[in-house]
Design a protein around this motif. Structure first.
Motif, PDB file in Angstrom:
ATOM      1  N   GLN A  15       0.857  -1.190   0.000  1.00 27.73           N
ATOM      2  CA  GLN A  15       0.000   0.000   0.000  1.00 27.73           C
ATOM      3  C   GLN A  15       0.890   1.236   0.000  1.00 27.73           C
ATOM      4  N   SER A  16       0.703   2.131  -0.969  1.00 26.77           N
ATOM      5  CA  SER A  16       1.513   3.353  -0.973  1.00 26.77           C
ATOM      6  C   SER A  16       0.727   4.500  -0.355  1.00 26.77           C
ATOM      7  N   LEU A  17       1.460   5.403   0.271  1.00 25.80           N
ATOM      8  CA  LEU A  17       0.853   6.568   0.913  1.00 25.80           C
ATOM      9  C   LEU A  17       1.729   7.775   0.580  1.00 25.80           C
ATOM     10  N   PRO A  18       1.177   8.808  -0.071  1.00 24.52           N
ATOM     11  CA  PRO A  18       2.028   9.958  -0.426  1.00 24.52           C
ATOM     12  C   PRO A  18       2.535  10.695   0.800  1.00 24.52           C
ATOM     13  N   LYS A  19       3.783  11.171   0.714  1.00 22.27           N
ATOM     14  CA  LYS A  19       4.357  11.997   1.779  1.00 22.27           C
ATOM     15  C   LYS A  19       3.880  13.427   1.543  1.00 22.27           C
ATOM     16  N   ILE A  20       2.972  13.902   2.356  1.00 25.21           N
ATOM     17  CA  ILE A  20       2.322  15.200   2.131  1.00 25.21           C
ATOM     18  C   ILE A  20       3.344  16.335   2.063  1.00 25.21           C
ATOM     19  N   GLU A  21       4.364  16.273   2.928  1.00 24.41           N
ATOM     20  CA  GLU A  21       5.329  17.382   2.971  1.00 24.41           C
ATOM     21  C   GLU A  21       6.365  17.320   1.835  1.00 24.41           C
ATOM     22  N   THR A  22       6.453  16.167   1.144  1.00 24.01           N
ATOM     23  CA  THR A  22       7.416  16.019   0.046  1.00 24.01           C
ATOM     24  C   THR A  22       6.702  15.490  -1.197  1.00 24.01           C
ATOM     25  N   PRO A  23       6.343  16.359  -2.146  1.00 20.89           N
ATOM     26  CA  PRO A  23       5.618  15.902  -3.340  1.00 20.89           C
ATOM     27  C   PRO A  23       6.359  14.805  -4.096  1.00 20.89           C
ATOM     28  N   TRP A  24       5.611  13.812  -4.545  1.00 21.54           N
ATOM     29  CA  TRP A  24       6.081  12.683  -5.353  1.00 21.54           C
ATOM     30  C   TRP A  24       7.025  11.735  -4.608  1.00 21.54           C
ATOM     31  N   LEU A  25       7.033  11.834  -3.291  1.00 16.60           N
ATOM     32  CA  LEU A  25       7.758  10.834  -2.495  1.00 16.60           C
ATOM     33  C   LEU A  25       6.706  10.005  -1.765  1.00 16.60           C
ATOM     34  N   TYR A  26       6.889   8.683  -1.777  1.00 17.50           N
ATOM     35  CA  TYR A  26       5.862   7.802  -1.211  1.00 17.50           C
ATOM     36  C   TYR A  26       6.422   6.920  -0.099  1.00 17.50           C
ATOM     37  N   ALA A  27       5.579   6.683   0.881  1.00 19.84           N
ATOM     38  CA  ALA A  27       5.879   5.664   1.892  1.00 19.84           C
ATOM     39  C   ALA A  27       5.116   4.403   1.484  1.00 19.84           C
ATOM     40  N   PHE A  28       5.714   3.258   1.679  1.00 16.87           N
ATOM     41  CA  PHE A  28       5.084   1.989   1.339  1.00 16.87           C
ATOM     42  C   PHE A  28       4.859   1.163   2.599  1.00 16.87           C
ATOM     43  N   PHE A  29       3.635   0.682   2.745  1.00 19.70           N
ATOM     44  CA  PHE A  29       3.291  -0.240   3.832  1.00 19.70           C
ATOM     45  C   PHE A  29       3.179  -1.625   3.207  1.00 19.70           C
ATOM     46  N   VAL A  30       3.953  -2.554   3.729  1.00 19.92           N
ATOM     47  CA  VAL A  30       4.048  -3.880   3.109  1.00 19.92           C
ATOM     48  C   VAL A  30       3.840  -4.967   4.164  1.00 19.92           C
ATOM     49  N   ASP A  31       3.052  -5.983   3.811  1.00 19.23           N
ATOM     50  CA  ASP A  31       2.898  -7.177   4.648  1.00 19.23           C
ATOM     51  C   ASP A  31       3.563  -8.347   3.947  1.00 19.23           C
TER      52      ASP A  31
END
Length: 275
Positions: free
Chosen positions: A225-241
């Protein structure tokens, strides 16, 4: 042994059912109206654990809950899959034709859309919690309004079920996380699933490379699941199981991913409930 658990919703909600199934019927529940309140109850030590829905087989991920777990440095220590059956209920001695409004959680209304289309005279009203509506109808003796909630809610609040299992897709499952302030107490040899979070630079192939590491280390990716980093445009955090047979394989992958990804974090190590 924990004494109390925080749930989103009131008794009779699906979170309450999970608390009974996972911890036993005598577990004391701390009722919270929102997931933020649920996390606050855990952080303020009013309770020792919390139950949070993470994803539904029809509606997908509940992304804000991943962020709540991450931002408050909480730990997933277990998971539970619940078969969600939605029932239409109201005060006794009313026909479905006499119902003017149906109140429920937006997700429940969405999951029962096909059934509700058969009754165009009924107005749909969004509410915070399925069981809370059932409780309110019962307490205030409100006629002409129905709730969509669990069978347990109908029993607790003496409501009559007008229609059973009204969800469009009959196999409707929600995955819940059991969350605590500190990491799991489970022995390493019993751990076969983990939830991790990381960030990657916006470079070609960066995600593919890290997924290859997981595959090479014999990890099975069950969720990304990707989640955009609000403070850094076009950088994403990924949540992985990921699931795995041997904890040593996960340890190996973990050491490589820590080097490759930025802000690598383990959200939980626990037993795979689907194993």
């Amino acid at each position: 042994m924990i004494k109390s658990v925080a749930i989103q919703g009131v008794k009779g909600s699906f979170h309450h059912i999970v608390s009974q199934d996972y911890f036993g019927e005598n577990m004391q529940v701390n009722e919270c109206l929102s997931f933020d309140d649920t996390v606050d109850a855990l952080l303020s030590r009013k309770t020792e654990a919390a139950i949070m829905a993470l994803e539904n087989s029809i509606a997908g991920s509940i992304i804000p809950n991943y962020a709540l777990i991450d931002n408050n440095s909480l730990h997933i220590v277990g998971e539970y899959y619940l078969d969600i059956q939605h029932h239409l209920m109201a005060l006794p001695n009313q026909a479905i034709e006499a119902i003017k409004e149906v109140h429920s959680h937006p997700m429940a209304l969405l999951q029962c859309k096909t059934f509700l289309k058969n009754y165009p005279h009924i107005k749909l009203v969004e509410a915070k919690d399925t069981a809370e509506v059932a409780k309110r109808i019962s307490k205030q003796k409100i006629k002409g309004i129905a709730a969509i909630a669990s069978k347990l809610a109908s029993q607790l609040f003496d409501l009559t079920i007008l229609a059973e299992s009204i969800q469009t897709i009959k196999h409707n499952e929600t995955r819940f996380a059991i969350v605590k302030r500190s990491n799991s107490e489970i022995p390493k040899e019993e751990i076969n699933k983990a939830s991790v979070k990381f960030e990657l630079d916006h470079k070609r192939g960066s995600l593919a490379t890290i997924l290859n590491v997981m595959s090479d280390c014999k990890l099975n990716l069950t969720k990304i699941q990707s989640l955009p980093k609000i403070e850094t445009p076009w950088l994403y955090a990924f949540f992985v199981d990921v699931t795995f047979e041997n904890y040593s394989d996960f340890e190996k992958a973990k050491s490589i991913m820590k080097i490759m990804a930025t802000h690598f974090k383990i959200l939980g190590e626990y037993k795979n409930a689907k194993h």
